[in-house]
Design a protein around this motif. Structure first.
Motif, short mmCIF file in Angstrom:
data_model
loop_
_atom_site.label_atom_id
_atom_site.label_comp_id
_atom_site.label_asym_id
_atom_site.label_seq_id
_atom_site.Cartn_x
_atom_site.Cartn_y
_atom_site.Cartn_z
N LEU A 166 56.04 -41.77 32.98
CA LEU A 166 56.94 -40.77 33.62
C LEU A 166 57.71 -40.01 32.57
O LEU A 166 57.47 -38.99 32.55
N GLY A 220 51.49 -35.73 38.72
CA GLY A 220 52.25 -36.79 39.58
C GLY A 220 51.53 -37.46 40.63
O GLY A 220 51.80 -38.70 40.51
N TYR A 279 57.94 -34.84 41.68
CA TYR A 279 57.52 -34.76 40.38
C TYR A 279 57.40 -33.22 39.97
O TYR A 279 57.92 -33.17 38.67
#
Length: 391
Positions: free
Chosen positions: A260, A307, A336
């Protein structure tokens, strides 16, 4: 019509070149995330100081070597660097990068100790130093290879190098930390031997690379920046340590956390690298030029894919490693792309403003953006974890 044709070409590049590197870097990042997810509880309970240092270490690798990749790219385009791995400047840059990396991580460790996280503190210092030397050597040559290889193949290094370098840093950072932890717990003799050997290796490389004091002074600006950013990364570190129970409870983010952060950093770094090169070549004359915004728009088109993949890979690893059944996170999937878009606009703005103030974005923008992306990403991860867990 010209703008639409240009956008079409950039979308093609985004999906054929950049997206491929982003997906590869995502997979690489999840390799590191596998180790973090599996050993998260061990780190939380026995080596909590590592959680404080971890975002700074991950960001530092992206800062130092992402900047080096961007610098190599600019030098290649300007003809100041021969496209050869054996070029003497390559080794010198790698040694300098190793030296630049060691002081900030030591400072992070000291602050963690001062703040009261002292359990296994000396062992953590040795783990951090050994990991930094080992990873810097591997990552340095990987950075040179990716940048030079893509340049020789006719692919813009700015489109592929930063994501791959940052993710390779994540891949190597977490497993190397855990490897030294396991070595320490298995055999203190082997642990001490490996530490001494790596420190001697560093001294040997400094000697043969013949790094001159004048060359180090050229990186004074970068060193000051990455040290300040390492201190700033303590926001991420203490946030991660404080809310580690939420990250662990969400399960999926325990595995997805490195990917992430690196993915946000990747989007920011690609925009920063592209902006830097175009500014140096005189292709961007004013802030609201069409060029950079076409780059941002084309990359934004890839964010839903990344994402969704973060979701899917996190679910798969949680099931495979822990046997936990985790649901697809709509909160992550829907927010995202917006977070990535924010980071790209932020990245372009910082790069442009720095260049206009006669500060080279290659040395400052990418480290700053990588660091800030980690802070934004950590806060984002905690908020998503709260939504998932309901805490």
């Amino acid at each position: 019509m010209t703008v639409f044709l240009d956008l079409k070409e950039r979308l093609k590049e985004a999906y054929t070149a950049t997206l491929a590197s982003l997906v590869i870097s995502l997979i690489i990042g999840f390799f590191g995330g596998t180790f973090l997810g599996k050993y998260f509880n061990k780190i939380r309970s026995a080596y909590p100081g590592i959680l404080v240092i971890l975002p700074g270490m991950m960001g530092l690798r992206g800062n130092v070597f992402g900047s080096m990749a961007s610098r190599f790219s600019t030098m290649l385009y300007l003809g100041d660097l021969e496209p050869k791995i054996g070029e003497k400047r390559v080794l010198r840059n790698i040694v300098i990068a190793m030296m630049l990396s060691l002081i900030p991580v030591t400072i992070l460790w000291m602050i963690g100790v001062i703040k009261g996280i002292r359990y296994h503190s000396f062992q953590i210092l040795l783990i951090v130093i050994s990991s930094t030397i080992f990873v810097s050597l591997l990552l340095g040559y990987f950075t040179a290879f990716v940048t030079i290889f893509s340049f020789k193949r006719g692919t813009d290094p700015d489109s592929v190098a930063a994501p791959l370098v940052a993710s390779m840093g994540d891949l190597l950072t977490i497993p190397s930390l855990i490897a030294f932890i396991l070595i320490l717990e298995h055999s203190k003799t082997v642990f001490w031997t490996s530490n001494i050997g790596l420190i001697l290796l560093l001294l040997f490389l400094v000697e043969i690379s013949k790094v001159r004091r004048t060359e180090l002074l050229e990186f004074k600006e970068l060193f000051v920046i990455i040290t300040l950013l390492a201190l700033l990364s303590l926001i991420s570190g203490f946030t991660l340590e404080k809310f580690s129970h939420l990250i662990q409870a969400s399960v999926i983010l325990g595995f997805a956390y490195p990917s992430l952060l690196s993915s946000f950093g990747n989007y920011g770094s690609v925009i920063a690298a592209k902006t830097s090169t175009k500014l140096h070549l005189g292709e961007i004359e004013k802030f609201f030029s069409v060029e950079p915004f076409l780059d941002i728009l084309s990359l934004f088109a890839t964010t839903p894919v990344i994402g969704s993949l973060i979701n899917i890979f996190g679910i798969m690893l949680a099931k495979l490693i822990l046997g936990s059944s985790v649901s697809f996170s709509l909160e992550l999937a829907l927010t995202y792309p917006l977070m990535a878009l924010f980071i790209m606009f932020y990245s372009y703005t910082i790069s442009y403003l720095l260049f206009k103030r006669d500060i080279d974005p290659d040395n400052v923008a990418i480290p700053l953006i990588s660091n800030n992306s980690d802070i934004f990403g950590t806060i984002y991860a905690v908020l998503i974890a709260k939504l998932i867990v309901g805490g």
